[in-house]
Design a protein around this motif. Structure first.
Motif, PDB file in Angstrom:
ATOM      1  N   ARG C 229       0.819  -1.205   0.000  1.00 30.92           N
ATOM      2  CA  ARG C 229       0.000   0.000   0.000  1.00 30.92           C
ATOM      3  C   ARG C 229       0.857   1.260   0.000  1.00 30.92           C
ATOM      4  O   ARG C 229       0.414   2.334  -0.333  1.00 30.92           O
ATOM      5  N   ASP C 240      -6.893  -0.943  -6.821  1.00 29.20           N
ATOM      6  CA  ASP C 240      -7.592  -0.529  -5.589  1.00 29.20           C
ATOM      7  C   ASP C 240      -8.905   0.164  -5.901  1.00 29.20           C
ATOM      8  O   ASP C 240      -9.913  -0.079  -5.237  1.00 29.20           O
ATOM      9  N   ASN C 244     -11.322  -2.332  -4.362  1.00 32.60           N
ATOM     10  CA  ASN C 244     -11.497  -1.939  -2.961  1.00 32.60           C
ATOM     11  C   ASN C 244     -12.466  -0.776  -2.817  1.00 32.60           C
ATOM     12  O   ASN C 244     -13.506  -0.887  -2.200  1.00 32.60           O
ATOM     13  N   THR C 245     -12.108   0.376  -3.422  1.00 31.79           N
ATOM     14  CA  THR C 245     -12.970   1.549  -3.312  1.00 31.79           C
ATOM     15  C   THR C 245     -14.241   1.392  -4.141  1.00 31.79           C
ATOM     16  O   THR C 245     -15.255   2.031  -3.878  1.00 31.79           O
TER      17      THR C 245
END
Ligand SMILES: Nc1ncnc2c1ncn2[C@@H]1O[C@H](COP(=O)(O)OP(=O)(O)OP(=O)(O)O)[C@@H](O)[C@H]1O
Ligand SMILES: [Mg+2]
Lengths: 266, 354, 282
Positions: C229, C240, C244-245
């Motif tokens: 990260r 990401d 993820n987002t």
């Protein structure tokens, strides 16, 4: 005859050591009897190979990768061989554009391909399916087969086709009995290269798998990003051995350098 | 009616006429050569007969039927390609059997006919070899066997001997002629080698720049060339300009280098013409009988012959004299040349002197 | 008359049209959509994603780092790969086939496996640091994991074979007698390499550099494992955003910017190479 001087020989040895280092380290670590990463290993044990057997995740993923590689490489060959024959033997408008299109997956950044496939597959409910994986992998690996088959096709003597035709052979017979046997080394070389590429593919695949279709590289990747233990090293070691066997086989048959440069058999 | 007929055969690539209004016939059972320099359209002609190129204009008939609608694979012709085009991944026997397989000939008969064909070309003992492991002459015979085994009505050969060395080529000329005669197959052979065409053929078609120049027996094309091109392309020839004064049904009157001479009759109107004389027909004579006088510039001894280059007012002349075991003229000597009237060939003037 | 080639390419063409061109266009359009945390992807058309990327120094840093890493990787690949290709070229055939396997073979081994190897080597308790500490050369471990330097090192390893192959191919195209000719004129080995061999393989170096650069700029697995990260590059940022987002439109915009910059660099590079070496390449 080796024409290299002393300095070159030292450079060569260091270079080879550099290329081998991470691979040797992975193989070494996989033999540790301890529960953590250790190199050189303090002893030799197959403990972590045994551990693979208790992790059906990895075995399952390996099977999926194997099936995926075989099916995708075969699909891509079936599509690429006629296309290569058309591009290599014909003079027609749009020929270069067609070739550029079929080679384009090599040019587009793999992340971009990954999200494009994700977007498309999820709209049609194909995301995470084996079919979706096969089709996407077929696109990614087609350039490898196309290049090798094209090299073989360009070297073909067209008068041989005419000879067969004058003896009464149909187009299909000419393909099956004359053309295919002549380009077979290229096709097999391309298939193996495509298989390995598919088997190792991560960046695109990571976007389009779901837990049920997770491939081995994706499985290993997510394992490593959480923890690095000797288990993933032993899995890695096994894939390395598998790859080396394939590699030596194609090297014998085709020549590794020519396979990867994409040149025809001389 | 002739077996193979071509009428007004023409093939145009963009601007160029590769083959230009070609009309000729081939009699059944005969061996005909298509002779001409490189690029004159021989291969194109052969490919049109084989069915691999579509004629721009004109017709081809085989045994009376028009070939234009018949695809190459159904024409049933035997073709030997210049490169032989053998199937490298098949053995000799498999190569030869291929055409029979395409005709669904059953296995036993196939085997017999392959064996016969290989016997014909003296390759029976090499049936299981791969072409890669064979010499040029052997490959050539495999290609021939493969073409003959299907018992074609017509055999087409595209410069079949041009890849062979000189000695092998001579052997194969005889061999090819023997095989052709034994198989009794009508044959059309393309070649740019005039001695090969003369040695092997019943008839010779001479082509230049896509056009047919002459069609005759080998003896006739050599002895009675009808154009300046034919006279120089076949064998050696001394060509020079002359004035044709008059023509009668039995003779003609010529003015050559200021001397009046009588020649054979000719179908031309009086005016400037070209006269061709073969070097071996020129004699060295006494001053009184000379047609022309010159100086020996070069002299080469060839064993059976002497070859001399003589500078004359008509230009350099090539003279070939049989070696009769006596002294010949030396370089720098003045010699008097003459020839019999019947050895002159009177041809229409060729703008581009050869 | 010429429809046969199209018939033969039709199956592949269909697959590529439907599964490559269409998705790429869709992704392009996606990058103009907007995203709400509760509403998800909204079918609007605006430049807001691009504006966000361009105006935020965070993204500038990521793009800057990505291209710096790619550039450094290309440099080291050329520095090491060119001499190695020449050494390979001069090896005896028996040795050559072994060294080819060692040098080019790793290309076929999964990038994940190779990066794992580097992670084991580079960690604070990794092989290199432990060895150096054992020998008393350093007291505290040198930080190599989660640094751009570590990523460049591993990427150099990953892409070196491509450089060797490109130069190797160029070497095989040249007339083998030129070195003997230079030697007969009195040139020493290094001079021969610098004055005779190198100029002839420059097209190979340039095409190899292009391959390495474009692949390094879009590499994912190595920076993801070695950078985590903390050291993000464009590819891991896109990952990401997508997984993820879940801000797909923003991720698509970043990806499109990556695609565009890689394409522009490749085309400019090709231009340059063609103008400079167009004749030599014939
Ligand atoms: N596909 C083609 N496109 C354009 N021009 C062609 C083509 N094929 C042949 N030609 C031209 O047509 C002419 C005749 O060619 P052809 O191959 O028939 O010659 P050839 O007599 O067989 O010569 P060679 O003895 O060299 O084999 C040549 O000038 C050639 O350049
Ligand atoms: Mg020809």
């Amino acid at each position: 005859m080796n024409q290299n001087g002393r300095f070159s020989q030292v450079f060569n040895i260091l270079f080879c050591a550099f290329m081998l280092a991470p691979i040797v380290v992975v193989m070494g670590v996989s033999l540790t009897p301890e529960g953590f990463l250790e190199f050189p290993p303090s002893g030799i044990s197959l403990r972590w190979y045994q551990a693979i057997l208790d992790n059906p995740d990895f075995i399952e993923a390996a099977w999926i990768s194997l099936k995926l590689g075989i099916v995708a490489a075969t699909v891509a060959s079936v599509l690429a061989v006629p296309a290569a024959l058309a591009i290599g033997q014909g003079k027609f408008k749009g020929r270069e554009a067609l070739q550029a299109l079929f080679l384009s997956p090599l040019m587009v950044p793999t992340v971009v391909l990954g999200i494009a496939f994700l977007r498309f597959l999820s709209l049609f409910g194909l995301n995470g399916t084996f079919t979706g994986l096969v089709l996407c992998h077929a696109i990614i690996i087609t350039p490898f087969i196309l290049r090798l088959v094209l090299a073989a096709v360009v070297g073909l003597d067209r008068t041989v086709d005419r000879a067969a035709e004058s003896l009464g052979a149909s187009n299909w017979t000419i393909f099956r009995r004359i053309t295919l046997p002549s380009i077979l080394p290229g096709v097999i070389g391309g298939w193996v290269l495509a298989f390995i590429t598919s088997f190792d593919e991560l960046t695109v695949t990571v976007f389009i798998v779901n837990p049920a279709t997770t491939t081995l590289p994706v499985r290993m990747f997510s394992h490593i990003t959480q923890t690095t233990d000797p288990l993933v090293a032993s899995v890695s070691a096994l894939t390395v051995i598998f790859t080396i066997i394939l590699m030596v086989a194609v090297d014998r048959m085709y020549g590794l350098d020519r396979l990867l440069i994409g040149e025809g058999k001389k | 009616m002739a077996f193979l007929e071509a009428h007004g055969l023409t093939k145009t690539y963009g601007e160029t006429n590769a083959v230009d209004n070609l009309t000729f016939t081939v009699e059944k059972g005969s061996f005909v050569s298509l002779l001409g320099p490189s690029g004159c359209g021989k291969t194109t002609t052969l490919q049109m007969i084989a069915g691999f190129e579509d004629p721009t204009m004109g017709k081809i008939k085989l045994a009376g039927r028009d070939l234009s609608a018949i695809p190459a694979r159904d024409r049933g012709l035997g073709i030997v390609f210049q490169s032989y085009a053998l199937f490298m991944h098949m053995t000799v026997a498999e190569n030869v059997a291929f055409g029979l397989e395409m005709r669904n000939v059953d296995k036993a008969e196939r085997k017999r006919r392959v064996a016969d064909a290989l016997e014909l070309v003296h390759l029976g003992h090499l049936a299981n070899r791969y072409p890669r492991a064979m010499s040029g002459g052997q490959r050539q015979r495999v290609a021939l066997a493969r073409a003959l085994v299907i018992e074609p009505e017509l055999l087409l050969l595209d410069e079949p001997l041009s890849n062979l060395d000189a000695k092998l080529r001579e052997e194969m000329q005889l061999e090819l002629r023997r095989i052709q005669r034994e198989a009794g197959v009508t044959t059309l052979m393309v070649t740019h080698d005039q001695s090969e065409a003369l040695a092997m053929s019943d008839r010779v078609l001479v082509m230049e720049k896509g056009r047919l120049q002459q069609e005759d027996s080998p003896f006739e094309v050599y002895e009675r060339p009808r154009t300046s091109f034919v006279s120089t392309f076949l064998g050696k020839s001394n060509n020079f300009e002359a004035e044709l004064k008059s023509v009668s049904p039995t003779a003609s009157q010529l003015l050559i280098g200021g001397r009046a001479l009588t020649g054979p009759t000719v179908n031309l109107t009086p005016g400037t013409v070209e006269v061709a004389v073969r070097p071996e027909r020129i004699e060295i004579v006494d001053a009184a009988e000379a047609v022309i006088t010159g100086t020996v510039r070069e002299r080469i001894f060839l064993g059976a012959q002497w070859m001399m280059n003589v500078a004359t007012p008509l230009g350099d002349m090539l003279v070939i004299r049989r070696n009769a075991g006596r002294r010949e003229a030396e370089i720098g000597d003045t010699v008097h040349l003459s020839w019999a009237p019947e050895h002159m060939r009177i041809l229409p003037l060729n703008e581009v002197a050869a | 008359m010429n429809e046969k080639p199209w018939m033969m390419s039709a199956p592949a063409l269909t697959l590529f049209g439907v599964l490559l061109l269409v998705p790429l266009c869709m992704t392009f359009f996606l990058s103009f959509n907007s995203f709400g945390f509760y509403t998800g992807i909204e079918n609007t058309v605006s430049m807001e994603n691009y504006a966000e990327v361009v105006s935020d120094s965070y993204f500038w840093e990521i793009f800057g780092r990505t291209f710096a890493i790619a550039l450094a990787t290309t440099f080291f690949c050329a520095l090491l790969g060119v001499p190695q290709a020449y050494i390979l070229y001069r090896l005896s055939p028996a040795w050559r086939s072994i060294v080819v396997l060692i040098v080019i073979g790793p290309l076929l081994i999964s990038v994940v496996v190779r990066t794992l190897g580097w992670a084991i080597l580079l960690g604070n308790n990794g092989v290199i640091n432990s060895a150096l500490q054992n020998w008393g050369l350093i007291e505290r471990p040198i930080k190599m994991m989660y640094t751009s330097g570590g990523i460049v090192l591993a990427l150099t390893h990953v892409f070196l074979p491509f450089m060797v192959l490109a130069v190797w191919a160029a070497l095989q195209r040249k007339d083998p007698a030129v070195e003997a000719a230079a030697e007969s004129l009195g040139a020493r080995p290094f001079t021969i390499f610098r004055r005779i061999v190198l100029p002839q393989v420059i097209p190979g170096i340039l095409s190899g550099s292009l391959i390495v650069f474009s692949m390094a700029a879009s590499s994912f697995a190595t920076p993801a494992i070695l950078g985590g990260r903390r050291v993000k590059v464009v590819a891991t940022t896109v990952y990401d955003e997508f997984l993820n987002t879940l801000n797909w439109p923003l991720g698509a915009a970043i990806a499109m910017l990556l695609l565009a910059s890689v394409m522009v660099i490749m085309l400019a590079w090709n231009r340059l190479v063609e103008r400079r070496y167009g004749e030599a390449l014939e």
